[in-house]
Design an enzyme around this catalytic site. Sequence first.
Site, PDB file in Angstrom:
ATOM      1  N   ARG A 124       0.671  -1.251  -0.181  1.00 37.35           N
ATOM      2  CA  ARG A 124       0.026  -0.027  -0.053  1.00 37.35           C
ATOM      3  C   ARG A 124       0.894   1.330   0.034  1.00 37.35           C
ATOM      4  O   ARG A 124       0.316   2.209  -0.681  1.00 37.35           O
ATOM      5  CB  ARG A 124      -1.138  -0.065   1.313  1.00 37.35           C
ATOM      6  CG  ARG A 124      -2.046  -0.813   0.977  1.00 37.35           C
ATOM      7  CD  ARG A 124      -2.953  -1.147   2.159  1.00 37.35           C
ATOM      8  NE  ARG A 124      -4.318  -1.449   1.812  1.00 37.35           N
ATOM      9  CZ  ARG A 124      -5.244  -2.065   2.699  1.00 37.35           C
ATOM     10  NH1 ARG A 124      -4.931  -1.696   3.857  1.00 37.35           N
ATOM     11  NH2 ARG A 124      -6.226  -2.436   2.167  1.00 37.35           N
ATOM     12  N   LYS A 151     -17.820 -16.056   3.743  1.00 33.11           N
ATOM     13  CA  LYS A 151     -19.477 -15.705   3.952  1.00 33.11           C
ATOM     14  C   LYS A 151     -20.273 -15.299   2.775  1.00 33.11           C
ATOM     15  O   LYS A 151     -19.587 -14.326   1.862  1.00 33.11           O
ATOM     16  CB  LYS A 151     -19.635 -14.755   5.034  1.00 33.11           C
ATOM     17  CG  LYS A 151     -19.084 -15.125   6.546  1.00 33.11           C
ATOM     18  CD  LYS A 151     -19.648 -14.425   7.614  1.00 33.11           C
ATOM     19  CE  LYS A 151     -18.868 -13.094   7.684  1.00 33.11           C
ATOM     20  NZ  LYS A 151     -19.241 -12.336   8.830  1.00 33.11           N
TER      21      LYS A 151
HETATM   22  P1  ADP Z   1     -11.307 -11.511   1.022  1.00 37.82           P
HETATM   23  O1  ADP Z   1     -10.513 -11.042   2.194  1.00 37.82           O
HETATM   24  O2  ADP Z   1     -10.341 -11.973  -0.278  1.00 37.82           O
HETATM   25  O3  ADP Z   1     -12.373 -10.485   0.635  1.00 37.82           O
HETATM   26  P2  ADP Z   1     -12.939 -13.200   2.627  1.00 37.82           P
HETATM   27  O4  ADP Z   1     -12.359 -12.418   3.859  1.00 37.82           O
HETATM   28  O5  ADP Z   1     -14.338 -13.277   2.416  1.00 37.82           O
HETATM   29  O6  ADP Z   1     -12.098 -12.899   1.316  1.00 37.82           O
HETATM   30  O7  ADP Z   1     -12.584 -14.664   2.788  1.00 37.82           O
HETATM   31  C1  ADP Z   1     -11.228 -15.188   3.142  1.00 37.82           C
HETATM   32  C2  ADP Z   1     -11.434 -16.674   4.006  1.00 37.82           C
HETATM   33  O8  ADP Z   1     -12.313 -17.394   3.602  1.00 37.82           O
HETATM   34  C3  ADP Z   1     -10.033 -17.134   4.045  1.00 37.82           C
HETATM   35  O9  ADP Z   1      -9.465 -16.794   5.154  1.00 37.82           O
HETATM   36  C4  ADP Z   1     -10.467 -18.665   4.091  1.00 37.82           C
HETATM   37  O10 ADP Z   1      -9.578 -19.333   4.921  1.00 37.82           O
HETATM   38  C5  ADP Z   1     -11.643 -18.846   4.311  1.00 37.82           C
HETATM   39  N1  ADP Z   1     -12.531 -20.054   3.535  1.00 37.82           N
HETATM   40  C6  ADP Z   1     -12.619 -19.979   2.116  1.00 37.82           C
HETATM   41  N2  ADP Z   1     -13.071 -21.247   2.041  1.00 37.82           N
HETATM   42  C7  ADP Z   1     -13.375 -21.781   3.219  1.00 37.82           C
HETATM   43  C8  ADP Z   1     -14.032 -22.795   3.592  1.00 37.82           C
HETATM   44  N3  ADP Z   1     -14.494 -24.013   2.646  1.00 37.82           N
HETATM   45  N4  ADP Z   1     -14.329 -23.059   4.742  1.00 37.82           N
HETATM   46  C9  ADP Z   1     -14.015 -22.196   5.751  1.00 37.82           C
HETATM   47  N5  ADP Z   1     -13.386 -20.894   5.425  1.00 37.82           N
HETATM   48  C10 ADP Z   1     -13.120 -20.883   4.036  1.00 37.82           C
END
Ligand code: ADP
Length: 403
Positions: A36, A207
């Site tokens: 950043r 989520k």
């Molecule tokens: P971003 O930060 O890229 O927007 P999110 O915060 O929505 O992404 O989600 C990231 C998290 O989702 C990761 O830390 C990952 O471990 C979790 N995740 C992905 N798939 C699964 C799953 N099947 N079960 C539990 N957690 C998951």
Amino acid sequence: MKLKSLNDLDFDGRRVLVRVDFNVPLADGKVTDDTRIAAALPTITELVRRGAKIILCSHLGRPKGQVVEEARLDPVAAALNSLLTAALDKEGLGPVQVAKLGDCVGPGVEEFCANMNADDVVLLENLRFHAGEEANDPNFAKQLAALADVYVNDAFGAAHRAHASTEGVAHLLPAAAGLLVQQEVAALSQVTGNPKRPLTVVLGGAKISGKIEVLESMIPLADSVLVGGAMANTFFKARGLEVGASLVEDSMLDTANRMLELGRQHSTEILLPSDCVVTDDVKQPTRTEIKPVDSLARADSIADIGPATSQAFGAVIGDAGTVFWNGPMGVFENEAFANGTMAVAWAMAAAKTAHTVVGGGESVSAVNRAGVADKLSHVSTGGGASLEFIAGMELPGLTVLAV
Ligand code: ADP
Ligand code: MG
């Protein structure tokens, strides 16, 4: 969306308050990821070139209106100093020494800023040490405005927040968007406005609830939506499949069905995984197994998309003209569950003629881990901001800079 640009303002000999996003990870008093800071260098360099007196301000972490020693910006100033010196040197400019102040408003700060010379660079202390920042308190905005003659916002990562330094102050000084904000808006606009087809959206992560707006606005627009991560689990359960002990948002089952219906209405292909990697415990796994998504046992937790799904998703990405990706396909923090996420990253990197954009905190770190950041069209510095932009929501930090 057209924003006022640096070319709309005169900087020569003037004090410029520049809101940057220096909300970087720290460990042991050092910056551990300077992405950043590096992203703000083009604007700072341009302002040096144009003879400005540069006053940088940022938040770091969540100190919630109090001075928190660990959230001071001194490590950021140190990292900025070396990065900026190198950037200026390349342009035959500088050198400068970044002065770090102990606060971001008040008589002492005002006096310091009033006595700056052209090309001086000052970094103010963490904005969120004052409650007025997040409250967008008009008095706090006025105190910030008192430091400078003009205002530039280059903090794309904070543009979805109406805070004093991102919104309030822009009403009080001649204001423009910095180069990073312009670049982010251009790259993200290319996804939502007249995208090169086919348009593929890849969504995953933990989520649905945080991403429902993106689904709602992108399903009508996209040609295909690929769903992975824990987000897919909620879709499986909504379809009546056994999801075992997988992470599911039970309050979102109706929403998931509504999204599938929206896909049918708009003839948008919503592709769910056909196979997955299951485990007994996503945090402390003792067994892993690849299974078709319709044969899970009660004790199974889905931790990643399976190899057949990775291949199917990769094929759709390979045919796309535009790809937007947010949210890992699995618990990629554990190498055993990173294959699906890496497959998406590599497929995007291989799609050389496509406009490829990634946004989101964990998604960007996955892209960095895959080593493909420089092979994508755009890696957004904004997590929430990039999602809200893609979802067509109003970003207060941008609206206030609109032409
Ligand atoms: P971003 O930060 O890229 O927007 P999110 O915060 O929505 O992404 O989600 C990231 C998290 O989702 C990761 O830390 C990952 O471990 C979790 N995740 C992905 N798939 C699964 C799953 N099947 N079960 C539990 N957690 C998951
Ligand atoms: Mg995240």
